[in-house]
Scaffold this active site. Structure first.
Site, PDB file in Angstrom:
ATOM      1  N   HIS A  54       2.683  -2.477  -4.922  1.00 11.38           N
ATOM      2  CA  HIS A  54       2.597  -3.943  -5.361  1.00 11.38           C
ATOM      3  C   HIS A  54       4.256  -4.315  -5.049  1.00 11.38           C
ATOM      4  O   HIS A  54       5.280  -4.307  -5.874  1.00 11.38           O
ATOM      5  CB  HIS A  54       2.767  -3.925  -6.954  1.00 11.38           C
ATOM      6  CG  HIS A  54       1.423  -3.743  -7.423  1.00 11.38           C
ATOM      7  ND1 HIS A  54       0.619  -4.742  -7.854  1.00 11.38           N
ATOM      8  CD2 HIS A  54       0.654  -2.700  -8.124  1.00 11.38           C
ATOM      9  CE1 HIS A  54      -0.459  -4.448  -8.513  1.00 11.38           C
ATOM     10  NE2 HIS A  54      -0.218  -3.078  -8.497  1.00 11.38           N
ATOM     11  N   CYS A  80      -2.646  -4.403  -3.844  1.00 11.31           N
ATOM     12  CA  CYS A  80      -3.380  -3.047  -4.513  1.00 11.31           C
ATOM     13  C   CYS A  80      -4.671  -3.608  -4.549  1.00 11.31           C
ATOM     14  O   CYS A  80      -5.621  -3.198  -3.464  1.00 11.31           O
ATOM     15  CB  CYS A  80      -2.748  -3.437  -5.862  1.00 11.31           C
ATOM     16  SG  CYS A  80      -2.907  -1.796  -6.804  1.00 11.31           S
ATOM     17  N   GLU A 129       5.171  -7.251  -4.744  1.00 10.91           N
ATOM     18  CA  GLU A 129       5.926  -8.420  -5.575  1.00 10.91           C
ATOM     19  C   GLU A 129       6.971  -8.009  -6.421  1.00 10.91           C
ATOM     20  O   GLU A 129       7.717  -8.822  -6.846  1.00 10.91           O
ATOM     21  CB  GLU A 129       4.532  -9.123  -6.076  1.00 10.91           C
ATOM     22  CG  GLU A 129       3.963  -8.486  -7.351  1.00 10.91           C
ATOM     23  CD  GLU A 129       2.673  -7.702  -6.806  1.00 10.91           C
ATOM     24  OE1 GLU A 129       2.713  -7.164  -5.649  1.00 10.91           O
ATOM     25  OE2 GLU A 129       1.843  -7.404  -7.514  1.00 10.91           O
TER      26      GLU A 129
HETATM   27  N1  GLN Z   1      -8.230  -1.370 -10.124  1.00 14.52           N
HETATM   28  C1  GLN Z   1      -7.587  -0.738  -8.819  1.00 14.52           C
HETATM   29  C2  GLN Z   1      -7.020   0.712  -9.043  1.00 14.52           C
HETATM   30  O1  GLN Z   1      -6.698   1.160 -10.386  1.00 14.52           O
HETATM   31  C3  GLN Z   1      -6.471  -1.584  -8.382  1.00 14.52           C
HETATM   32  C4  GLN Z   1      -5.211  -1.472  -9.465  1.00 14.52           C
HETATM   33  C5  GLN Z   1      -4.569  -2.863  -9.019  1.00 14.52           C
HETATM   34  O2  GLN Z   1      -4.624  -3.810  -8.442  1.00 14.52           O
HETATM   35  N2  GLN Z   1      -3.268  -2.711  -9.913  1.00 14.52           N
HETATM   36  O3  GLN Z   1      -6.902   1.409  -8.204  1.00 14.52           O
END
Ligand code: GLN
Length: 538
Positions: free
Chosen positions: A516, A379, A518
């Site tokens: 994600h 992410c 994970e």
């Molecule tokens: N802050 C970033 C976004 O909102 C990444 C979010 C995250 O890593 N879950 O796109």
């Protein structure tokens, strides 16, 4: 009741919270699953938040996201890892969401002028949620957060007592997990708090079928017998569960305690659970291998496993299946030094929000790209990699709108898309849950997913599904510069509008995703990206 065949297990806690009630419950679920049942789980938490999206991860641990896009706490991650099922919006019931639903119904006239009360309205709605969450399962386990006697938890206790009236007491099994402290000065175990906790539970109309006695060390049988005699429970049903090294040893601890006989009686079936895969996994986790890999986790909240629970669990499980020891080195994102990065075999930049620490994360991605150090970006970890590559490819001050770059600077490699604008600061505005992506032919990313059979060929190409929790996107106007900087897009949303995966073709392993992965990794079915990342370090 719609699901007549389902049996219910309710798990409450006494004396202290945080003594492993959830893991104990999930372990029983794993055992029942290994007997061939379809098992699901649900957490009822008494706090007044509506969801976990805005909770501080340091205080509360990682925010876990279900496939249908609900932000929950890390307990649901444990449930998925132990039971291998996909949790959903029905798997979490917070007081806040129940009150919200009741108040909204009241405001719209849904109660036709009746007085709205904790009993029966709150309790009935909880029963409804339990029934919904248990649809299609053979066994549904409900964990009640906190400890019995907490003011805010009482309506939940009343709801689970009431539930037995609805489905029949013989279809419900109540388990109470109590803590017995060891007092070092007098060198003795103290059962009084447990006796009181069980007395409280009796006062609310619940006599548990099983009492799990949590202790630091294995306790003498006499302790369990004392608790049994003071609380009117058969002594065969009071089981000792001492601390163990790894949470994955808990199912074996639970089996050893004698719980299986009680569960067998409850289910009316004596088949042995097939725990062979769990045994193999727990043996591998405990084993020392010849090789150790050092993985740096570049993060804002360092040293706290709970904050990145799914990431560390996925890494550790992948190491065990790859026959290596793993040392997870926390790298404080605000103090990233090349000399620290040089000591690592691989780098992971996990998800995150806000500008703090992002310079260090960009630096880590750049380092991995230039020195050909295996890199896994999750992410935010993908966004910083895109920024690092764009800077190398000529966008001098490439940045993200989230880190304070303004649109006028014209260097927002990561930006907020039209339609999402203006809703940045509150809950409920993110792209959450499962989304499909199509992976580029010939990409390493596709090869990895294909190798493990985690996707399927469709008319669109090779499609995969991952969970998401983000707001910002890659600005595709900068793709040429990113490519010049060494990074290629290796997967997009089905309509091609959103970048979902990138990779650095020249590096040994450099894969990052807007998703994600994970959240989908489980001990017995570890995620391909984590497996191959660890493999690349060997
Ligand atoms: N802050 C970033 C976004 O909102 C990444 C979010 C995250 O890593 N879950 O796109």
């Amino acid at each position: 009741m719609k699901n007549k065949k389902c049996k219910y297990i309710f798990v409450t806690g006494g004396v202290l919270s945080g003594v492993g009630k959830g893991i104990t419950a999930a372990s029983m679920g794993a055992i029942l699953k290994a007997k061939g049942y379809k098992v699901t789980m649900q957490k009822c938490d008494p706090y007044l938040n509506v969801d976990a999206g805005l909770l501080n991860p340091v205080e509360h641990g990682e925010c876990y996201v279900t496939h249908d896009g609900v932000e929950t706490d890390l307990d649901l991650g444990h449930y998925e890892r132990f039971l291998g099922f996909e949790t959903s919006k029905y798997s979490i019931t917070l007081s806040g969401s129940i009150y919200k639903e009741l108040i909204e119904r009241e405001r719209s006239g849904g109660f036709h002028g009746k007085t709205v009360q904790l009993v029966p309205h709150f309790t009935n709605l909880v029963c409804e949620k339990i029934e919904k969450a248990s649809a299609d399962s053979d066994i549904h386990i409900v964990e009640i957060g906190g400890t019995v006697g907490d003011y805010e938890g009482l309506p939940f206790i009343e709801a689970i007592r009431l539930f037995a009236n609805k489905v029949g007491r013989r279809n419900c099994l109540y388990i109470s997990v109590v803590y017995v402290p060891f007092i070092h000065t007098s060198n003795e175990l103290k059962t009084k708090p447990s006796q009181n906790a069980l007395k409280d539970l009796r006062g609310f109309g619940i006599i548990p079928d099983i009492v799990c006695v949590r202790t630091e060390e294995p306790c003498p049988r006499a302790i369990c017998e004392k608790i049994a005699s003071f609380s009117g429970i058969s002594s065969d049903a009071v089981l000792n569960l001492p601390d163990v090294k790894s949470v994955y040893d808990v199912p074996f601890n639970v089996l050893k305690s004698g719980v299986l006989e009680i569960l067998n009686d409850f289910m009316g079936d004596k088949t042995e659970p097939d725990m062979s895969r769990w045994k193999e996994f727990s043996r591998r986790r405990a084993r020392k291998y010849a090789k150790t890999v050092k993985v740096g986790l570049v993060a804002k909240y360092v040293g706290n496993d709970d904050t990145y629970m799914c990431v560390t669990e996925a890494l550790k499980a992948s190491a065990a299946w790859n026959n290596v020891n793993i040392e997870i080195k926390w790298v404080n994102a605000e103090e990233v030094k090349d000399s620290d990065l040089a000591k690592l075999d691989g780098i992971v930049v996990p998800g995150g929000f806000g500008a703090r620490g992002t310079d260090g994360k960009i630096k880590a991605a750049k380092y991995a790209l230039e020195k050909n150090i295996p890199y896994l970006g999750l992410c935010l970890g993908m966004q910083v990699a895109c920024i690092a590559a764009a800077r190398k490819g000529g966008v001098k001050n490439a940045n993200s709108e989230e880190f304070g770059a303004s649109e006028a600077d014209n260097n927002n490699v990561i930006y907020i898309m039209e339609g999402q604008k203006g809703k940045e600061s509150t809950g409920g505005t993110m792209r959450l849950g499962d989304y499909k992506a199509v992976l580029s032919d010939k990409s390493k990313t596709k090869k990895i997913y294909e190798k493990y059979g985690w996707g399927e060929k469709t008319a669109n190409g090779y499609e995969i599904v991952e969970r998401h929790r983000h707001r910002y996107e890659v600005n595709q106007k900068f793709l040429t510069q990113m490519e010049k900087g060494g990074i290629k897009v290796s997967g997009t949303s089905l309509d091609g509008k959103l970048v979902e995966f990138i990779e650095a073709p020249k590096c040994k392993f450099f894969v990052a995703t807007q998703a994600h992965p994970e959240f989908k990794s489980r001990p017995l079915k570890t995620h391909p990206l984590f497996m191959e990342f660890i493999k690349s370090l060997k």
